[in-house]
Design a protein around this motif. Structure first.
Motif, PDB file in Angstrom:
ATOM      1  N   GLN A   2      34.404   0.283  63.240  1.00 32.82           N
ATOM      2  CA  GLN A   2      34.022   0.191  64.649  1.00 32.82           C
ATOM      3  C   GLN A   2      35.256   0.425  65.517  1.00 32.82           C
ATOM      4  OE1 GLN A   2      32.250  -3.525  65.766  1.00 32.82           O
ATOM      5  NE2 GLN A   2      31.928  -2.915  67.860  1.00 32.82           N
ATOM      6  N   VAL A   3      35.090   1.271  66.540  1.00 37.40           N
ATOM      7  CA  VAL A   3      36.180   1.592  67.451  1.00 37.40           C
ATOM      8  C   VAL A   3      35.731   1.260  68.866  1.00 37.40           C
ATOM      9  CG1 VAL A   3      37.596   3.449  68.398  1.00 37.40           C
ATOM     10  CG2 VAL A   3      37.035   3.441  65.964  1.00 37.40           C
ATOM     11  N   LEU A   4      36.530   0.481  69.566  1.00 36.06           N
ATOM     12  CA  LEU A   4      36.243   0.161  70.957  1.00 36.06           C
ATOM     13  C   LEU A   4      36.650   1.352  71.823  1.00 36.06           C
ATOM     14  CD1 LEU A   4      35.294  -1.980  72.967  1.00 36.06           C
ATOM     15  CD2 LEU A   4      37.646  -2.778  73.104  1.00 36.06           C
ATOM     16  N   VAL A   5      35.719   1.865  72.596  1.00 34.76           N
ATOM     17  CA  VAL A   5      35.944   3.032  73.445  1.00 34.76           C
ATOM     18  C   VAL A   5      36.698   2.617  74.702  1.00 34.76           C
ATOM     19  CG1 VAL A   5      34.754   4.741  74.889  1.00 34.76           C
ATOM     20  CG2 VAL A   5      33.909   4.244  72.595  1.00 34.76           C
ATOM     21  N   SER A   6      37.666   3.438  75.096  1.00 31.48           N
ATOM     22  CA  SER A   6      38.370   3.231  76.355  1.00 31.48           C
ATOM     23  C   SER A   6      37.823   4.222  77.377  1.00 31.48           C
ATOM     24  CB  SER A   6      39.874   3.456  76.179  1.00 31.48           C
ATOM     25  OG  SER A   6      40.509   3.448  77.439  1.00 31.48           O
ATOM     26  N   TYR A   7      37.166   3.711  78.407  1.00 30.97           N
ATOM     27  CA  TYR A   7      36.651   4.583  79.468  1.00 30.97           C
ATOM     28  C   TYR A   7      37.793   5.218  80.259  1.00 30.97           C
ATOM     29  CZ  TYR A   7      32.192   2.157  78.742  1.00 30.97           C
ATOM     30  OH  TYR A   7      31.049   1.632  78.202  1.00 30.97           O
ATOM     31  N   ASP A   8      38.876   4.477  80.427  1.00 36.54           N
ATOM     32  CA  ASP A   8      40.002   4.947  81.227  1.00 36.54           C
ATOM     33  C   ASP A   8      40.902   5.930  80.476  1.00 36.54           C
ATOM     34  OD1 ASP A   8      39.230   3.336  83.384  1.00 36.54           O
ATOM     35  OD2 ASP A   8      40.354   1.634  82.592  1.00 36.54           O
ATOM     36  N   GLU A   9      40.955   5.796  79.159  1.00 32.40           N
ATOM     37  CA  GLU A   9      41.825   6.652  78.353  1.00 32.40           C
ATOM     38  C   GLU A   9      41.060   7.219  77.150  1.00 32.40           C
ATOM     39  OE1 GLU A   9      45.659   4.991  77.448  1.00 32.40           O
ATOM     40  OE2 GLU A   9      45.593   3.763  79.248  1.00 32.40           O
ATOM     41  N   PRO A  10      40.131   8.142  77.394  1.00 35.36           N
ATOM     42  CA  PRO A  10      39.354   8.680  76.279  1.00 35.36           C
ATOM     43  C   PRO A  10      40.218   9.392  75.244  1.00 35.36           C
ATOM     44  CG  PRO A  10      38.919   9.937  78.275  1.00 35.36           C
ATOM     45  CD  PRO A  10      39.741   8.748  78.671  1.00 35.36           C
ATOM     46  N   ALA A  11      41.351   9.931  75.653  1.00 35.75           N
ATOM     47  CA  ALA A  11      42.240  10.612  74.695  1.00 35.75           C
ATOM     48  C   ALA A  11      42.732   9.648  73.617  1.00 35.75           C
ATOM     49  CB  ALA A  11      43.407  11.256  75.415  1.00 35.75           C
ATOM     50  N   THR A  12      42.975   8.402  73.997  1.00 35.03           N
ATOM     51  CA  THR A  12      43.412   7.396  73.029  1.00 35.03           C
ATOM     52  C   THR A  12      42.319   7.136  72.004  1.00 35.03           C
ATOM     53  OG1 THR A  12      44.834   6.373  74.685  1.00 35.03           O
ATOM     54  CG2 THR A  12      44.244   5.019  72.780  1.00 35.03           C
ATOM     55  N   THR A  13      41.091   6.999  72.472  1.00 39.03           N
ATOM     56  CA  THR A  13      39.966   6.783  71.562  1.00 39.03           C
ATOM     57  C   THR A  13      39.768   8.008  70.676  1.00 39.03           C
ATOM     58  OG1 THR A  13      38.919   5.364  73.214  1.00 39.03           O
ATOM     59  CG2 THR A  13      37.528   6.139  71.410  1.00 39.03           C
ATOM     60  N   ARG A  14      39.860   9.188  71.269  1.00 41.26           N
ATOM     61  CA  ARG A  14      39.716  10.441  70.514  1.00 41.26           C
ATOM     62  C   ARG A  14      40.768  10.515  69.402  1.00 41.26           C
ATOM     63  NH1 ARG A  14      38.609  13.167  74.873  1.00 41.26           N
ATOM     64  NH2 ARG A  14      40.761  13.594  75.396  1.00 41.26           N
ATOM     65  N   GLU A  15      41.992  10.137  69.719  1.00 38.98           N
ATOM     66  CA  GLU A  15      43.076  10.142  68.737  1.00 38.98           C
ATOM     67  C   GLU A  15      42.791   9.162  67.597  1.00 38.98           C
ATOM     68  OE1 GLU A  15      47.627   8.634  68.738  1.00 38.98           O
ATOM     69  OE2 GLU A  15      47.062   9.982  70.371  1.00 38.98           O
ATOM     70  N   ILE A  49      33.739  12.782  70.791  1.00 36.15           N
ATOM     71  CA  ILE A  49      33.422  13.575  69.599  1.00 36.15           C
ATOM     72  C   ILE A  49      33.674  15.056  69.848  1.00 36.15           C
ATOM     73  CG2 ILE A  49      31.609  14.210  67.978  1.00 36.15           C
ATOM     74  CD1 ILE A  49      30.431  11.342  68.631  1.00 36.15           C
ATOM     75  N   ALA A  50      33.031  15.645  70.839  1.00 36.09           N
ATOM     76  CA  ALA A  50      33.205  17.077  71.100  1.00 36.09           C
ATOM     77  C   ALA A  50      34.617  17.388  71.575  1.00 36.09           C
ATOM     78  CB  ALA A  50      32.181  17.545  72.130  1.00 36.09           C
TER      79      ALA A  50
END
Length: 53
Positions: A2-15, A49-50
């Motif tokens: 499970q990964v907590l999504v960051s709305y403010d920093e989507p690049a961090t979540t993507r990484e 994802i995309a």
């Protein structure tokens, strides 16, 4: 995983998702923190994802 999504920093979540996939994870749950912004149901697919490709 499970990964907590960051709305403010989507690049961090993507990484993070990218590193997990590269490590062999094949089941990743994106957890959306509350309150959820309007229209968020499509956002993770578009941004996390995309955006990875």
């Amino acid at each position: 995983m499970q990964v907590l999504v960051s709305y403010d920093e989507p690049a961090t979540t993507r990484e993070t998702v990218g590193r997990l996939v590269d490590a062999g994870m094949n089941h990743i749950v994106l957890s959306l923190p509350r309150p959820c912004p309007r229209g968020v149901t499509r956002w993770p697919a578009d941004e996390i994802i995309a955006g990875r490709h």
